[in-house]
Enzyme design. Structure first.
Site, mmCIF file in Angstrom:
data_model
loop_
_atom_site.group_PDB
_atom_site.id
_atom_site.type_symbol
_atom_site.label_atom_id
_atom_site.label_comp_id
_atom_site.label_asym_id
_atom_site.label_seq_id
_atom_site.Cartn_x
_atom_site.Cartn_y
_atom_site.Cartn_z
ATOM 1 C CB CYS A 152 -11.116 1.913 -2.993
ATOM 2 S SG CYS A 152 -11.068 0.349 -2.062
ATOM 3 C CB CYS B 174 -6.992 1.240 3.669
ATOM 4 S SG CYS B 174 -7.610 -0.429 3.327
ATOM 5 C CB CYS C 260 -3.072 3.004 -4.461
ATOM 6 S SG CYS C 260 -4.714 2.677 -5.083
ATOM 7 C CB CYS D 224 -5.181 3.630 0.776
ATOM 8 S SG CYS D 224 -5.520 3.432 -0.982
ATOM 9 C CB CYS E 158 0.597 -1.522 -10.254
ATOM 10 S SG CYS E 158 -0.455 -1.519 -8.784
ATOM 11 C CD GLU F 232 -3.651 7.150 -9.219
ATOM 12 O OE1 GLU F 232 -3.771 8.301 -8.774
ATOM 13 O OE2 GLU F 232 -3.163 6.208 -8.561
#
Length: 352
Positions: free
Chosen positions: A116, A120, A340, A123, A109, A96
């Site tokens: 990832c 977290c 995100c 997220c 961004c 993205e």
């Protein structure tokens, strides 16, 4: 998509391109000419580089490619202020990139990984897991993609935020290579103060970034001021607890002589308490820092809710009393799931 053996020209730094051009003589001049085409005129076809010798164009077309990712999906806010594109890479993976329009600037961004590994809990990218690292060329391509979109309007990007999918300091070599290309005076020529790198707090990466002396802005996704709460929100804290993280932050700010930005997503009843605010004040004693408070962007994989106004007011009152500068980040993209990883996850969920 088809994977070729050609070199992605965006993966080359200026020295590598200069070396490639050397057999043609005046290598630096030729390399700069090519860079002007790809980084200042956003040319996507070698045949449009009409000031280059035909033999050089043939060799470029044979050995290299100007890779352009395919836009799989796009979401744009009704007011046009925020736009998110889902891009497909050559191996079919998806990333993205977000463009933010402000009155006096255009910000991008960008992502540094597919997925990832940091996990977290709030997220969407972290909820989806890690797939692979992006190359420096794939990182740069995101910038070029948006620049091409802005060019017809006589606009260009003014700020870069390395805060999209992935943890940039778990992809240090490619991220730093991309940043150096963003800074290079012959290419995109961004000023260091116009680039911000955000990390969850990878201590070795922070120290490495200081050694590289890139002079860009550093942001820490903090979100809690005690290990107990941060462990719940950010599993990476178990590897790099707050005492170690703040030691690295202080070394970084001392070495660089720069303020640091601390990001804090406000989550109702979790990290918006007066206890957390006071713990944050203690952590920041003597540290040149600015706290960026952020309204939680809810995701399907996390039940937390944004903090109510009264909790935000009580939290910021404690920061004010301690003289700690802070701002509440303007919320962008809530109507288009611009958090995100949300668009990528949505596209995966919709597949049979």
């Amino acid at each position: 998509m088809t994977i070729t053996n050609k070199i992605n020209i965006y993966a080359l730094d200026f020295k590598a391109l200069e070396t490639w051009c050397r057999p043609w003589g005046q290598s630096k001049a030729r390399a700069r000419e090519i860079w002007d085409y790809i980084y200042k005129h956003w040319v996507a076809d070698f045949n449009k580089m009409d000031t280059l010798p035909p033999a050089l164009l043939t060799r470029l077309d044979t050995e290299m490619e100007i890779y352009t990712p395919r836009v799989l999906a796009r979401q744009e806010a009704p007011d046009g202020a925020t736009r998110k594109d889902l891009l497909e890479l050559q191996d079919g993976e998806r990333i993205e990139v977000v463009m933010l329009r402000y009155r006096d600037r255009r910000s991008a961004c960008i992502s540094t990984q597919v997925g990832c590994a940091c996990g977290c809990v709030f997220c969407a990218t972290g909820q989806s897991g890690f797939v692979r690292q992006l190359t420096s060329g794939e990182i740069i391509t995101q910038i070029v993609h948006l620049q091409r979109e802005l060019a017809p309007y006589s606009e260009e990007l003014s700020n870069i935020v390395i805060m999209g999918m992935g943890e940039p300091l778990l992809n240090v070599p490619e991220t730093i290579a991309a940043v150096r290309r963003l800074l290079h005076p012959y290419g995109l020529a961004f000023a260091p103060r116009r680039i911000t790198l955000s990390t969850v707090g990878i201590v070795p990466g922070i120290l490495k970034l200081a050694q590289e002396n890139l002079r860009i802005n550093l942001a820490i996704s903090l979100h809690a001021a005690t290990d107990e709460v941060r462990n719940q929100l950010m599993p990476i804290n178990k590897h790099y607890p707050l005492d170690d993280l703040f030691k690295a932050i202080r070394e970084y700010t001392t070495h660089m002589g720069r303020h640091i930005l601390l990001e804090w997503v406000m989550i109702d009843g979790v990290n918006d308490t007066e206890e957390q605010a006071r713990a944050l004040v203690t952590r920041l004693a003597g540290l040149p820092a600015h706290v960026n408070l952020i309204q939680l962007n809810p995701t399907e994989g996390y039940a937390g809710r944004p903090s109510p106004p009264q909790a935000v007011d009580a939290f910021t009152a404690i920061l004010d009393q301690a003289g700690i500068p802070h701002t509440m980040r303007q919320r962008r993209g809530g109507t288009i799931e611009a958090g995100c990883g949300q668009l990528r996850r949505q596209s995966q969920d919709s597949e049979p």
